[in-house]
Design a protein around this motif. Structure first.
Motif, PDB file in Angstrom:
ATOM      1  N   UNK A  63      68.375 -45.247 -73.530  1.00 36.29           N
ATOM      2  CA  UNK A  63      67.967 -44.802 -72.400  1.00 36.29           C
ATOM      3  C   UNK A  63      68.544 -43.214 -71.897  1.00 36.29           C
ATOM      4  N   UNK A  64      69.708 -42.981 -72.455  1.00 39.68           N
ATOM      5  CA  UNK A  64      70.440 -41.533 -72.133  1.00 39.68           C
ATOM      6  C   UNK A  64      69.609 -40.554 -72.820  1.00 39.68           C
ATOM      7  N   UNK A  65      68.627 -40.958 -73.821  1.00 40.21           N
ATOM      8  CA  UNK A  65      68.102 -40.194 -74.710  1.00 40.21           C
ATOM      9  C   UNK A  65      66.529 -40.221 -74.354  1.00 40.21           C
ATOM     10  N   UNK A  66      65.874 -41.325 -74.154  1.00 39.16           N
ATOM     11  CA  UNK A  66      64.696 -41.549 -73.783  1.00 39.16           C
ATOM     12  C   UNK A  66      64.419 -41.155 -72.405  1.00 39.16           C
ATOM     13  N   UNK A  67      65.209 -41.776 -71.458  1.00 41.42           N
ATOM     14  CA  UNK A  67      64.847 -41.214 -70.064  1.00 41.42           C
ATOM     15  C   UNK A  67      66.334 -40.901 -69.333  1.00 41.42           C
ATOM     16  N   UNK A  68      66.791 -39.747 -69.400  1.00 39.01           N
ATOM     17  CA  UNK A  68      68.191 -39.659 -69.105  1.00 39.01           C
ATOM     18  C   UNK A  68      68.100 -39.508 -67.563  1.00 39.01           C
ATOM     19  N   UNK A  69      67.044 -39.407 -66.925  1.00 39.31           N
ATOM     20  CA  UNK A  69      67.109 -39.271 -65.347  1.00 39.31           C
ATOM     21  C   UNK A  69      66.950 -40.489 -64.842  1.00 39.31           C
ATOM     22  N   UNK A  70      66.523 -41.455 -65.481  1.00 36.03           N
ATOM     23  CA  UNK A  70      66.038 -42.821 -64.951  1.00 36.03           C
ATOM     24  C   UNK A  70      67.285 -43.486 -64.150  1.00 36.03           C
ATOM     25  N   UNK A  71      66.922 -44.232 -63.318  1.00 43.39           N
ATOM     26  CA  UNK A  71      68.057 -45.131 -62.665  1.00 43.39           C
ATOM     27  C   UNK A  71      68.742 -46.089 -63.609  1.00 43.39           C
ATOM     28  N   UNK A  72      68.102 -46.466 -64.711  1.00 48.29           N
ATOM     29  CA  UNK A  72      68.627 -47.541 -65.487  1.00 48.29           C
ATOM     30  C   UNK A  72      69.574 -46.625 -66.450  1.00 48.29           C
ATOM     31  N   UNK A  73      69.361 -45.399 -66.939  1.00 48.79           N
ATOM     32  CA  UNK A  73      70.305 -44.819 -67.618  1.00 48.79           C
ATOM     33  C   UNK A  73      71.532 -44.282 -66.873  1.00 48.79           C
ATOM     34  N   UNK A  74      71.267 -44.110 -65.411  1.00 51.04           N
ATOM     35  CA  UNK A  74      72.414 -43.816 -64.598  1.00 51.04           C
ATOM     36  C   UNK A  74      73.282 -45.187 -64.433  1.00 51.04           C
ATOM     37  N   UNK A  75      72.691 -46.184 -64.213  1.00 54.50           N
ATOM     38  CA  UNK A  75      73.410 -47.290 -63.677  1.00 54.50           C
ATOM     39  C   UNK A  75      74.308 -47.914 -64.936  1.00 54.50           C
ATOM     40  N   UNK A  76      73.657 -47.611 -66.371  1.00 56.12           N
ATOM     41  CA  UNK A  76      74.282 -48.086 -67.266  1.00 56.12           C
ATOM     42  C   UNK A  76      75.712 -47.203 -67.411  1.00 56.12           C
ATOM     43  N   UNK A  77      75.549 -45.754 -67.212  1.00 57.69           N
ATOM     44  CA  UNK A  77      76.681 -45.027 -67.293  1.00 57.69           C
ATOM     45  C   UNK A  77      77.715 -45.489 -66.367  1.00 57.69           C
ATOM     46  N   UNK A  78      77.169 -45.837 -65.101  1.00 58.76           N
ATOM     47  CA  UNK A  78      78.327 -46.510 -64.207  1.00 58.76           C
ATOM     48  C   UNK A  78      78.675 -47.709 -64.510  1.00 58.76           C
ATOM     49  N   UNK A  79      77.893 -48.793 -65.065  1.00 56.22           N
ATOM     50  CA  UNK A  79      78.401 -49.843 -65.631  1.00 56.22           C
ATOM     51  C   UNK A  79      79.652 -49.773 -66.622  1.00 56.22           C
ATOM     52  N   UNK A  80      79.343 -48.678 -67.523  1.00 57.55           N
ATOM     53  CA  UNK A  80      80.562 -48.405 -68.542  1.00 57.55           C
ATOM     54  C   UNK A  80      81.570 -47.804 -68.087  1.00 57.55           C
ATOM     55  N   UNK A  81      81.751 -46.966 -67.047  1.00 57.15           N
ATOM     56  CA  UNK A  81      82.745 -46.229 -66.370  1.00 57.15           C
ATOM     57  C   UNK A  81      83.409 -47.356 -65.620  1.00 57.15           C
ATOM     58  N   UNK A  82      82.724 -48.297 -64.833  1.00 59.24           N
ATOM     59  CA  UNK A  82      83.246 -49.484 -64.150  1.00 59.24           C
ATOM     60  C   UNK A  82      84.145 -50.328 -65.138  1.00 59.24           C
ATOM     61  N   UNK A  83      83.440 -50.615 -66.110  1.00 59.76           N
ATOM     62  CA  UNK A  83      84.439 -51.273 -67.139  1.00 59.76           C
ATOM     63  C   UNK A  83      85.588 -50.807 -67.627  1.00 59.76           C
ATOM     64  N   UNK A  84      85.558 -49.291 -67.987  1.00 57.73           N
ATOM     65  CA  UNK A  84      86.641 -48.843 -68.515  1.00 57.73           C
ATOM     66  C   UNK A  84      87.817 -48.535 -67.537  1.00 57.73           C
ATOM     67  N   UNK A  85      87.319 -48.485 -66.200  1.00 54.39           N
ATOM     68  CA  UNK A  85      88.148 -48.430 -64.983  1.00 54.39           C
ATOM     69  C   UNK A  85      89.035 -49.648 -64.797  1.00 54.39           C
TER      70      UNK A  85
END
Length: 265
Positions: free
Chosen positions: A232-254
């Motif tokens: 998604x970060x390549x196909x549709x980097x501005x989509x909410x799905x891409x943004x939310x998966x970034x947030x999920x990954x950051x939440x997990x790392x935290x």
């Protein structure tokens, strides 16, 4: 190397898309060395990165009598994205699962863990996409994993299967892998509707498992990305799905303080 398994015993919850994008974000955004393991007989994660085929992959590792670093590296393929490699899967995994189930002369639960141990120092994270079933492959995945993430749709069918999954994880933790931890469930196909919020609050209050704050909103870009075979970060980097998966990954790392990989012995 910290190993994270994406598992739900129900199909259609977004396991593959979640595992694939989580792995890509770890590599592309957080600059981690990531190995993605496709442990689904359908090979969907392999297709997502355009590497599905007849070559050896997860099935070969599970069936090998003896392995060394060279054997494991032989079945690791490049995805075309920096820092992200993959061990692929195809229908051979059906036969591998049956062969492991029928085997009586070895500990078949630790085959994947033993294989990954040969490349443990080469990666910060191993992300595993598991199929929607309770079988010998799933047992291997849970034995190899440090953390379990559970993608879940806000419906009764997903909730009913969640109890069975938690019971399975508890059994593996008590008998085989004491490090195994359910880091949490996260909602996919999310919509901002009262019924969805009630479902989330119900699960969070149930004590069944932790629940991530981040939810993945329903977005057609997700299914379109699978057709395009691009994260998604390549196909549709501005989509909410891409943004939310970034947030999920950051939440997990935290939650796990995972700026550093975890070495398991």
């Amino acid at each position: 190397m910290r190993t994270v398994a994406f598992i739900n015993l129900k199909g259609g919850t977004g396991k593959t898309v979640s595992a694939a994008n989580f792995a890509h974000i770890l590599a592309a955004v957080h600059h981690k060395r990531v190995l993605l393991v496709d442990a689904d007989k359908q090979g969907s994660a392999s297709r997502y990165f355009s590497v599905y085929g007849e070559h050896d992959g997860t099935a070969a590792l599970l069936l090998a009598d003896a392995l060394d670093t060279e054997d494991v590296e032989r079945v690791i393929y490049r995805t075309g994205y920096a820092g992200l490699d993959i061990i692929t899967s195809n229908l051979d995994l059906y036969a591998a699962d049956r062969a492991l189930f029928d085997s009586k002369d070895k500990d078949t639960a630790r085959e994947l863990f033993s294989a990954l141990d040969w490349v443990r120092n080469d990666y910060d994270f191993c992300i595993i996409d598991n199929g929607p079933s309770v079988d010998t492959v799933t047992l291997n995945v849970l034995t190899a994993a440090d953390d379990v993430l559970i993608p879940i749709r806000p419906d009764e069918f997903s909730f009913s299967g969640l109890l069975d999954l938690v019971e399975q994880v508890d059994t593996v933790r008590e008998s085989v892998n004491p490090r195994l931890t359910i880091r949490g469930a996260f909602f996919t196909h999310w919509q901002n509707r009262p019924a969805f919020t009630e479902a989330r609050d119900s699960l969070a209050g149930s004590g069944i498992c932790p629940v991530f704050q981040t939810a993945i909103t329903y977005n057609p870009k997700v299914s379109e990305s699978t057709l395009a075979e691009k994260p998604l970060c390549v196909f549709a980097p501005r989509s909410w799905a891409a943004i939310q998966y970034k947030r999920l990954t950051a939440e997990y790392l935290g939650l796990t303080d995972s700026d550093k990989g975890v070495k398991r012995k």
